[in-house]
Design a protein around this motif. Sequence first.
Motif, PDB file in Angstrom:
ATOM      1  N   ARG A  28     -24.583  56.453 150.152  1.00  0.00           N
ATOM      2  CA  ARG A  28     -24.211  57.478 149.175  1.00  0.00           C
ATOM      3  C   ARG A  28     -25.407  58.352 148.842  1.00  0.00           C
ATOM      4  NH1 ARG A  28     -23.743  58.826 143.824  1.00  0.00           N
ATOM      5  NH2 ARG A  28     -21.689  59.569 143.179  1.00  0.00           N
ATOM      6  N   ALA A  29     -26.566  57.724 148.607  1.00  0.00           N
ATOM      7  CA  ALA A  29     -27.787  58.484 148.312  1.00  0.00           C
ATOM      8  C   ALA A  29     -28.165  59.382 149.489  1.00  0.00           C
ATOM      9  CB  ALA A  29     -28.931  57.526 147.969  1.00  0.00           C
ATOM     10  N   ALA A  30     -27.983  58.884 150.700  1.00  0.00           N
ATOM     11  CA  ALA A  30     -28.296  59.682 151.884  1.00  0.00           C
ATOM     12  C   ALA A  30     -27.404  60.919 151.948  1.00  0.00           C
ATOM     13  CB  ALA A  30     -28.148  58.833 153.147  1.00  0.00           C
ATOM     14  N   TYR A  31     -26.112  60.738 151.702  1.00  0.00           N
ATOM     15  CA  TYR A  31     -25.195  61.877 151.747  1.00  0.00           C
ATOM     16  C   TYR A  31     -25.463  62.865 150.617  1.00  0.00           C
ATOM     17  CZ  TYR A  31     -22.214  60.511 155.610  1.00  0.00           C
ATOM     18  OH  TYR A  31     -21.742  60.230 156.850  1.00  0.00           O
ATOM     19  N   LEU A  32     -25.759  62.369 149.427  1.00  0.00           N
ATOM     20  CA  LEU A  32     -26.019  63.267 148.308  1.00  0.00           C
ATOM     21  C   LEU A  32     -27.355  63.992 148.459  1.00  0.00           C
ATOM     22  CD1 LEU A  32     -24.737  61.117 145.309  1.00  0.00           C
ATOM     23  CD2 LEU A  32     -23.604  63.059 146.411  1.00  0.00           C
ATOM     24  N   GLY A  33     -28.312  63.346 149.111  1.00  0.00           N
ATOM     25  CA  GLY A  33     -29.646  63.930 149.258  1.00  0.00           C
ATOM     26  C   GLY A  33     -29.834  64.779 150.500  1.00  0.00           C
ATOM     27  N   ASN A  34     -28.938  64.676 151.470  1.00  0.00           N
ATOM     28  CA  ASN A  34     -29.094  65.409 152.721  1.00  0.00           C
ATOM     29  C   ASN A  34     -27.765  66.045 153.122  1.00  0.00           C
ATOM     30  OD1 ASN A  34     -29.644  66.388 155.237  1.00  0.00           O
ATOM     31  ND2 ASN A  34     -30.299  64.442 156.109  1.00  0.00           N
ATOM     32  N   PRO A  35     -27.566  67.308 152.743  1.00  0.00           N
ATOM     33  CA  PRO A  35     -26.292  67.954 153.061  1.00  0.00           C
ATOM     34  C   PRO A  35     -26.064  68.140 154.566  1.00  0.00           C
ATOM     35  CG  PRO A  35     -27.758  69.453 151.844  1.00  0.00           C
ATOM     36  CD  PRO A  35     -28.457  68.144 151.984  1.00  0.00           C
ATOM     37  N   GLU A  36     -27.101  68.001 155.363  1.00  0.00           N
ATOM     38  CA  GLU A  36     -26.974  68.180 156.813  1.00  0.00           C
ATOM     39  C   GLU A  36     -26.502  66.908 157.528  1.00  0.00           C
ATOM     40  OE1 GLU A  36     -27.352  71.224 158.121  1.00  0.00           O
ATOM     41  OE2 GLU A  36     -27.715  71.835 156.044  1.00  0.00           O
TER      42      GLU A  36
END
Length: 113
Positions: A28-36
Amino acid sequence: MHLKTPADELADIRAEIARLRKREAELRAAYLGNPELPKIGRWHKVELKTLRQRVFEPRLLPEEIRLDPAYMREKVTRVLRTSRVPVQAVDGAELPLPRPTPRARLFAGLSLH
């Protein structure tokens, strides 16, 4: 395959749930922090939606209302905790307590698979 007691199975399930929650938080943190980050997988896709809602904040009420017993109710919660079983010392070495025998399958009518 080892026969597990309900207590051991419950502890194992809770450990697996904790592991999965940790991994979910990382993803979840990865998706929220990296829109790419790719949002389409082989079988699933990830969508990010922003929701807004109004939330009641009781802490903002005057203290005489917040602490008035007329606005309170009792809530009863039953908590089931798991913990490790103590070990026994055998010839100076600590060993786990013995596992129950296969006859221990009948724990008050519980069926173990």
